[in-house]
Design a protein around this motif. Structure first.
Motif, PDB file in Angstrom:
ATOM      1  N   ALA A  77     -43.569 -15.913 -23.111  1.00  0.00           N
ATOM      2  CA  ALA A  77     -42.156 -15.759 -22.457  1.00  0.00           C
ATOM      3  C   ALA A  77     -40.857 -16.305 -22.856  1.00  0.00           C
ATOM      4  CB  ALA A  77     -42.363 -16.406 -20.771  1.00  0.00           C
ATOM      5  N   ARG A  78     -39.858 -15.292 -22.968  1.00  0.00           N
ATOM      6  CA  ARG A  78     -38.717 -16.028 -23.286  1.00  0.00           C
ATOM      7  C   ARG A  78     -37.467 -16.157 -22.555  1.00  0.00           C
ATOM      8  NH1 ARG A  78     -41.613 -17.008 -26.892  1.00  0.00           N
ATOM      9  NH2 ARG A  78     -41.425 -16.463 -28.888  1.00  0.00           N
ATOM     10  N   ARG A  79     -37.795 -15.245 -21.222  1.00  0.00           N
ATOM     11  CA  ARG A  79     -37.082 -15.556 -20.104  1.00  0.00           C
ATOM     12  C   ARG A  79     -37.999 -15.501 -18.749  1.00  0.00           C
ATOM     13  NH1 ARG A  79     -33.163 -10.916 -19.288  1.00  0.00           N
ATOM     14  NH2 ARG A  79     -34.724  -9.714 -20.100  1.00  0.00           N
ATOM     15  N   VAL A  80     -37.370 -16.142 -17.977  1.00  0.00           N
ATOM     16  CA  VAL A  80     -37.995 -16.293 -16.438  1.00  0.00           C
ATOM     17  C   VAL A  80     -36.859 -15.774 -15.425  1.00  0.00           C
ATOM     18  CG1 VAL A  80     -37.249 -18.547 -16.099  1.00  0.00           C
ATOM     19  CG2 VAL A  80     -38.997 -17.679 -14.933  1.00  0.00           C
ATOM     20  N   LEU A  81     -37.414 -14.857 -14.435  1.00  0.00           N
ATOM     21  CA  LEU A  81     -36.573 -14.531 -13.300  1.00  0.00           C
ATOM     22  C   LEU A  81     -37.199 -15.131 -11.947  1.00  0.00           C
ATOM     23  CD1 LEU A  81     -36.218 -10.509 -13.998  1.00  0.00           C
ATOM     24  CD2 LEU A  81     -34.874 -12.473 -14.975  1.00  0.00           C
ATOM     25  N   LEU A  82     -36.293 -15.672 -11.198  1.00  0.00           N
ATOM     26  CA  LEU A  82     -36.583 -16.213 -10.031  1.00  0.00           C
ATOM     27  C   LEU A  82     -36.074 -15.373  -9.016  1.00  0.00           C
ATOM     28  CD1 LEU A  82     -37.463 -18.523  -8.083  1.00  0.00           C
ATOM     29  CD2 LEU A  82     -35.284 -19.324  -8.257  1.00  0.00           C
ATOM     30  N   VAL A  83     -37.041 -14.674  -8.167  1.00  0.00           N
ATOM     31  CA  VAL A  83     -36.681 -13.533  -7.390  1.00  0.00           C
ATOM     32  C   VAL A  83     -37.162 -13.770  -5.914  1.00  0.00           C
ATOM     33  CG1 VAL A  83     -37.211 -11.053  -6.973  1.00  0.00           C
ATOM     34  CG2 VAL A  83     -37.730 -11.969  -9.171  1.00  0.00           C
ATOM     35  N   GLY A  84     -35.972 -13.599  -4.856  1.00  0.00           N
ATOM     36  CA  GLY A  84     -36.193 -14.051  -3.526  1.00  0.00           C
ATOM     37  C   GLY A  84     -36.191 -12.819  -2.604  1.00  0.00           C
ATOM     38  N   ARG A 120     -33.491  -9.557  -2.260  1.00  0.00           N
ATOM     39  CA  ARG A 120     -32.299 -10.112  -1.500  1.00  0.00           C
ATOM     40  C   ARG A 120     -31.556 -11.019  -2.402  1.00  0.00           C
ATOM     41  NH1 ARG A 120     -31.806 -12.226   3.688  1.00  0.00           N
ATOM     42  NH2 ARG A 120     -29.651 -12.813   4.197  1.00  0.00           N
ATOM     43  N   TRP A 121     -32.107 -11.708  -3.413  1.00  0.00           N
ATOM     44  CA  TRP A 121     -31.340 -12.410  -4.215  1.00  0.00           C
ATOM     45  C   TRP A 121     -32.252 -12.645  -5.486  1.00  0.00           C
ATOM     46  CZ3 TRP A 121     -33.029 -17.322  -6.127  1.00  0.00           C
ATOM     47  CH2 TRP A 121     -32.118 -18.182  -6.646  1.00  0.00           C
ATOM     48  N   TRP A 122     -31.621 -13.075  -6.906  1.00  0.00           N
ATOM     49  CA  TRP A 122     -32.306 -13.278  -8.008  1.00  0.00           C
ATOM     50  C   TRP A 122     -31.480 -13.931  -9.038  1.00  0.00           C
ATOM     51  CZ3 TRP A 122     -31.765 -10.642 -12.815  1.00  0.00           C
ATOM     52  CH2 TRP A 122     -31.033  -9.280 -12.866  1.00  0.00           C
ATOM     53  N   ALA A 123     -32.500 -14.713  -9.767  1.00  0.00           N
ATOM     54  CA  ALA A 123     -31.569 -15.620 -10.788  1.00  0.00           C
ATOM     55  C   ALA A 123     -32.435 -15.486 -12.103  1.00  0.00           C
ATOM     56  CB  ALA A 123     -31.417 -17.093 -10.535  1.00  0.00           C
TER      57      ALA A 123
END
Length: 620
Positions: A77-84, A120-123
């Motif tokens: 993995a090179r990136r990670v997404l936090l998904v809400g 609803r929200w992600w980073a």
């Protein structure tokens, strides 16, 4: 393996904290989840060098701090997404417990797979860099992946909870039986008689989401999915032989928006309500005119008898004065027959009216309901006329001129000339008489409605017989402007005009249970459209501008139920949409009488069949 954990002290973990620079292997401040609201659920999604999905977690209720484990499954993995996601959104889609949601990892959706709702929200954060920075995605940025989960239903089934949902078509000129139903994951819309068409739309998982419109048959032409319009479950924009058409599917029994409250007086007469009546085009019942002045309401009645506004069978008049606040009776008085058309004085408490059928005099009425002045009508008005509408406009006072007190007179029987007459409020003398023969090319007119225009001292009159609107400018009365309704007025009998959005006029028409509101361009001949109530067939019986909003009108509806019991409803019409807004408010038996505006934005009307007065206010 990838996981989201809330326990501290686990080796090999990187702590992520929203909006802060991060360092590995030490405690960080708690993550803020205010964007997710109470009970949000999150997942971690790992992306490779080319943004391919490497791994993803299931959904968990986050603790703080969030810890991301890097192991054999996620080393690429090179990136990670936090998904809400909002918990209520997920709960609507599945009844799985939190442990089951955690153990069901998200995956990339393939062709035919249901997709997760929009986050609803992600980073996002880049892995392998020090310090690691978590960046919150702006609301305008679209989430880049289509994810699925093994527990997702194939599509949104919320329509199953709404039996026979109302269907609004902006190109439907009269009510017709239309149907919207789910067949698998396809929404089938059958517009039947309105603009005969059958539309098939494929639904997504999100409420209101339409993935595509693979089939349209009939007059609606091509359709495309749009975000649901206010209060709608689903919305489409279509265009074909029926013209541009907005299609909206609504849930059943929506509350009326904007919210209003209505309360009624006690019956003015100890008489049984009228059970039924002929299909009169004009208001019919125990009550005739309604006017407001200061803190008082004046109601003219047929002294316990039944008639219509034109007083077809002359009866003695009994006047009732009510408090506009409590609707309690203040005074009563008797008056000569057929004092049916009354208007309120907006400068000082008092009222004006026309007596007789045929009309013979104009009267001034005091705050106690008693006639204080009377003057015979000018002889040049001719015979066989009745007063059908009046209007008091105090705007000229700002230019040191007397207010405009205007009545229009139409023929009682047969086809004769009609008149617009300007009176002096202080002397009751006729200051200007405009006859249909002298100022209008047609010799025969049938005026039925009067409204104030947008320009100074402009009055718009509806001629029912010729289906025309006439715009009179009192500053230049010799040059009225004619606006033929043409085909716009032929689908029903036009009865009342109201000038709404600048440059446009609205009129209501009667058609024995299939009435409509028409939108007509006073400055654009190309604008001519009709809109029927779409929740059930009904006749508009009255309308008024709501809260001084040019584009929003309050409309009274008379609905004849399948059992034959006529009921009175209130609805809103939006002339910018244009069309009726969803939701109705039932206020009583029979039909809605004339509207008048009062103090503080209140609107008043009558229920002529049960002899009641109704006050309508916005919900506090």
């Amino acid at each position: 393996m990838s996981s989201v954990r809330g326990d501290k002290g686990v080796t090999g973990l990187v702590h992520l904290t929203v909006g802060l620079a991060l360092a590995g292997c030490h405690s960080e401040p708690p993550i803020s989840y205010s964007e997710l609201g109470e009970g949000g659920l999150v997942a971690l999604v790992y992306l490779g060098q080319n943004a391919e999905l490497v791994a993803a977690s299931g959904l968990v209720r986050p603790t703080s701090p969030i810890e991301i484990e890097i192991d054999a499954a996620t080393t690429g993995a090179r990136r990670v997404l936090l998904v809400g996601f909002d918990f209520e959104t997920i709960n609507r889609l599945t009844d799985l417990d939190e442990a089951s949601l955690r153990d069901a990892p998200l995956t990339l959706a393939g062709p035919g797979d249901p997709s997760m709702p929009r986050p609803r929200w992600w980073a996002r954060a880049v892995l392998g860099e020090e310090p690691i920075q978590l960046e919150t995605a702006p609301e305008s940025e679209i989430f880049p992946l289509s994810l699925t989960a093994p527990w997702l239903p194939p599509c949104d089934r919320s329509l199953d909870r709404h039996e026979d949902p109302p269907l609004r078509l902006s190109c439907g000129s009269e009510y017709c039986e239309s149907k919207a139903e789910l067949r698998g994951c396809d929404l089938h819309i059958d517009t039947n008689l309105c603009s005969p068409s059958l539309v098939r739309a494929r639904l997504g998982v999100d409420p209101g989401m339409i993935l595509g419109v693979p089939a349209v048959e009939g007059a609606l032409g091509e359709c495309r999915a749009v975000a649901p319009r206010p209060n709608a479950l689903y919305s489409l924009d279509c265009g074909g032989s029926a013209g541009q058409c907005l299609v909206d599917v609504f849930p059943r029994d929506l509350p009326l928006e904007p919210g209003i409250v209505a309360r009624s007086s006690e019956p003015l007469f100890a008489l049984p309500p009228i059970e039924d009546a002929p299909d009169y085009e004009e208001p019919y019942g125990y009550l005739a005119g309604l006017a407001h002045s200061g803190t008082r309401l004046l109601v003219s009645t047929f002294s316990g008898q039944v008639s219509n506004l034109r007083c077809a069978e002359p009866h003695e008049t009994e006047l009732f004065v009510l408090s506009d606040d409590t609707l309690e009776l203040v005074a009563t008085a008797t008056a000569p027959p057929c004092l049916s058309t009354v208007v309120g004085d907006s400068v000082e408490i008092g009222f004006f009216g026309i007596v007789g059928n045929p009309a013979r005099a104009i009267v001034r009425i005091g705050a106690n309901g008693r006639i204080v002045n009377e003057r015979p009508l000018p002889a040049e008005l001719g015979r066989g006329l009745v007063a059908v509408a009046g209007l008091y406009d105090a705007e000229p006072l700002a230019r040191a001129q007397p207010p405009d007190l205007v009545f229009i007179f139409g023929p009682d029987r047969g086809l004769r000339r009609s008149y617009l007459v300007l009176f002096d409020p202080s002397t009751l003398e006729a200051r200007m008489i405009l006859s249909s023969s002298a100022h209008i090319p047609e010799e025969v007119q049938d005026y039925v409605s009067l409204t104030k225009g947008h320009q100074y001292r402009e009055f718009v009159v509806l001629d029912r017989h010729h289906e025309d609107l006439w715009s009179f400018f009192l500053e230049a009365p010799e040059a009225p402007i004619e606006f033929p309704l043409g085909l716009c007025g032929q689908a029903g009998n036009p009865l009342e005009v109201l000038v709404g959005v600048p440059g446009n006029a609205l009129f209501r028409s009667y058609k024995a249970g299939q009435g409509a509101v028409g939108l007509f361009g006073l400055r654009s001949e190309s604008l001519c459209r009709r809109f029927a109530p779409f929740e059930f067939p009904a006749d508009p019986t009255a309308m008024i501008r709501w809260q001084d909003a040019d584009a929003l009108q309050l409309v009274g509806l008379r609905r004849r139920s399948p059992a034959g019991d006529p009921r009175a409803y209130l609805a809103f019409f939006d002339s910018l949409l244009p069309g009726f807004l969803p939701g109705v408010l039932e206020i009583g038996h029979g039909e809605v009488g004339p509207f008048v505006s009062g103090r503080g934005g209140a609107v008043f009307t009558t229920l002529p069949w049960s002899a009641r007065v109704v006050r309508i206010d916005p919900v506090p």
